[in-house]
Every structure is written in C-alpha cells, then in structure tokens.
Design an enzyme around this catalytic site. Structure first.
Site, PDB file in Angstrom:
ATOM      1  N   SER A  49      -5.319   8.401  -7.354  1.00 23.87           N
ATOM      2  CA  SER A  49      -4.981   9.809  -7.742  1.00 23.87           C
ATOM      3  C   SER A  49      -3.839   9.500  -8.664  1.00 23.87           C
ATOM      4  CB  SER A  49      -4.568  10.319  -6.553  1.00 23.87           C
ATOM      5  OG  SER A  49      -4.000  11.672  -6.849  1.00 23.87           O
ATOM      6  N   TYR A 107       0.871  11.859   1.073  1.00 21.99           N
ATOM      7  CA  TYR A 107      -0.356  11.576   0.350  1.00 21.99           C
ATOM      8  C   TYR A 107      -0.056  10.850  -0.769  1.00 21.99           C
ATOM      9  CZ  TYR A 107      -4.338  12.592  -2.599  1.00 21.99           C
ATOM     10  OH  TYR A 107      -5.493  12.399  -3.256  1.00 21.99           O
TER      11      TYR A 107
END
Length: 233
Positions: A143, A156
């Site tokens: 990501s 995260y």
C-alpha cells in the site's frame, strides 16, 4: 514476454476487491488460479464465474492467512490440484483501527496476524519448491501506506511498512535462485475496504492493480520488477 498459460497462481484475499480482479485477470491469461480467503461462499461465486468464462481454471480453498497450518494446507491443495505453484499473490489484508490512541489492541493483533504473518506464512509455504525448480514469483500487495504515514494510519502503516521490508529483504535473499519478488503499492482503490469514505477525485479500479500484476509476471525470466507504486492522478 513470459507466457502465463498453463501456469498456476495462488491469490489470497480472492473473494472480493483487488484479489478478485487479480484472479479473474490471471485466469483470462490462461492460468490455473487457486482462490484463497476466509469466506467459502464468496470464493465459490468467484470460482464459478472464472470456470464458466472459458479461459483459465479455478479452485477455491477457504483459508485463514493468520493460521500457519491453514496456509500450509492451501499450498498443499494447490500442488495436489495442479502439480506446482508458479505464482503467489499475497493480497489478503485488513485495514482496521489505525491509531495507537484508539487502544484497539485486538484490531492491531488482527492486522499484524493477517498483513504481516500471512505474507510470511505464504512465502514460507511456497518457497522450498520454487527454489528447487529455480523458478517462481511472489507478489506482495502492499500500500502507499507502506511508504508514508498519516495521523490515522499509524498501526496499519506499520504493517504495510513491514510488508515492504519483507519484499525488499526477500528479493535479496532470493537473488540468483530464479525466484522473483515484486512489491506492489496501490493508492486508494475502489474496494470494500474503502467503506463509505467520500473522495473528490476518480480513484483506482481493482483492475488497475491486476494490470500491474500481469506486467510484472510477463517480463522476461531474467527481469525482476521489484517495486510498483500506483496512485490515482
């Protein structure tokens, strides 16, 4: 360009979103696709869709990527069905409470177990045979949160920084073995993980990430595409 027809890929998190798009695209390229996710019902729908399309072939194996034994069974069934695993797409992931101040330690544990341990368990299960054959490709779906941190993404992002570090280190570990490693970092993609968040621009489609997967896979055998970052304009 490498020909993918007849090769076998495991795609984790294949029941929806990016994973589903990758599985469909690889099947369209003529690959055998082993679909992995926790939801047997959703996997069955994707399997049926692929097998009725007339391109590649798919089987589904309900899998908990946070459980090493479950991941091992996934790879065993893939090998039993198709003889070998040529490609592993580590796509399964969770995006839960991202701040340390939230105190949601159970959600942190879940992200660590799936986002980090799941990637490691998958690689561990496929690597021995890949190294033995001097051929294979592991693609980790990371990501842009693995490159930068916002005030709401601390935990995260930490898991995604870890995925990127694993990809970088694994590529070095596997140099000259014939096994390739690619880290793919998408920006905002239109998937269920997006939830109801509003945005003021066109975001990426899951198929855009599938295109990047095929690009990395179809390079000549001596070419290792280490990192792809994809952002909306």
């Amino acid at each position: 360009m490498e020909n993918l027809r007849g090769k076998t890929a495991i795609v984790t998190g294949a029941s929806s979103g990016i994973g589903k798009a990758i599985a469909r695209r690889l099947a369209n390229e003529g690959m055998n696709v082993v679909l992995a996710a926790r939801s047997a019902e959703k996997l069955s729908d994707v399997e049926e869709e692929i097998n009725s399309s007339g391109s590649g072939e798919a089987v589904s194996v309900p899998t908990d990527m946070a459980d090493k034994a479950s991941v091992g069974e996934l790879v065993r069934q893939a090998q039993e069905a198709y003889g070998s695993v040529d490609v592993l797409v580590n796509n399964a992931g969770q995006m839960l409470a991202g701040t340390v101040r939230s105190g949601k330690t159970d959600e942190w544990d879940s992200m660590i177990d799936v986002n980090i341990k799941g990637v490691l368990y998958g690689a561990d299960a496929v690597l021995p045979k890949m190294i033995e054959r001097c051929s294979g490709h592991i693609l980790n779906i990371d990501s842009v949160s693995g490159h930068e941190v916002t005030k709401t993404s601390t935990v995260y992002s930490a898991t995604k920084f870890a995925v990127r570090a694993i990809s970088m280190g694994l590529e070095k570990e596997l140099a000259r073995t014939g096994v390739r490693v690619t880290n793919i970092s998408p920006g905002m993609v239109d998937t269920p993980l997006m939830g109801s968040r509003s945005v003021d621009r066109k975001i990426l489609d899951p198929e855009n990430i599938a295109d990047a997967i095929v690009y990395a896979l179809t390079q000549p055998a001596h070419v290792n595409v280490n990192e792809i970052t994809i952002r909306p304009v």
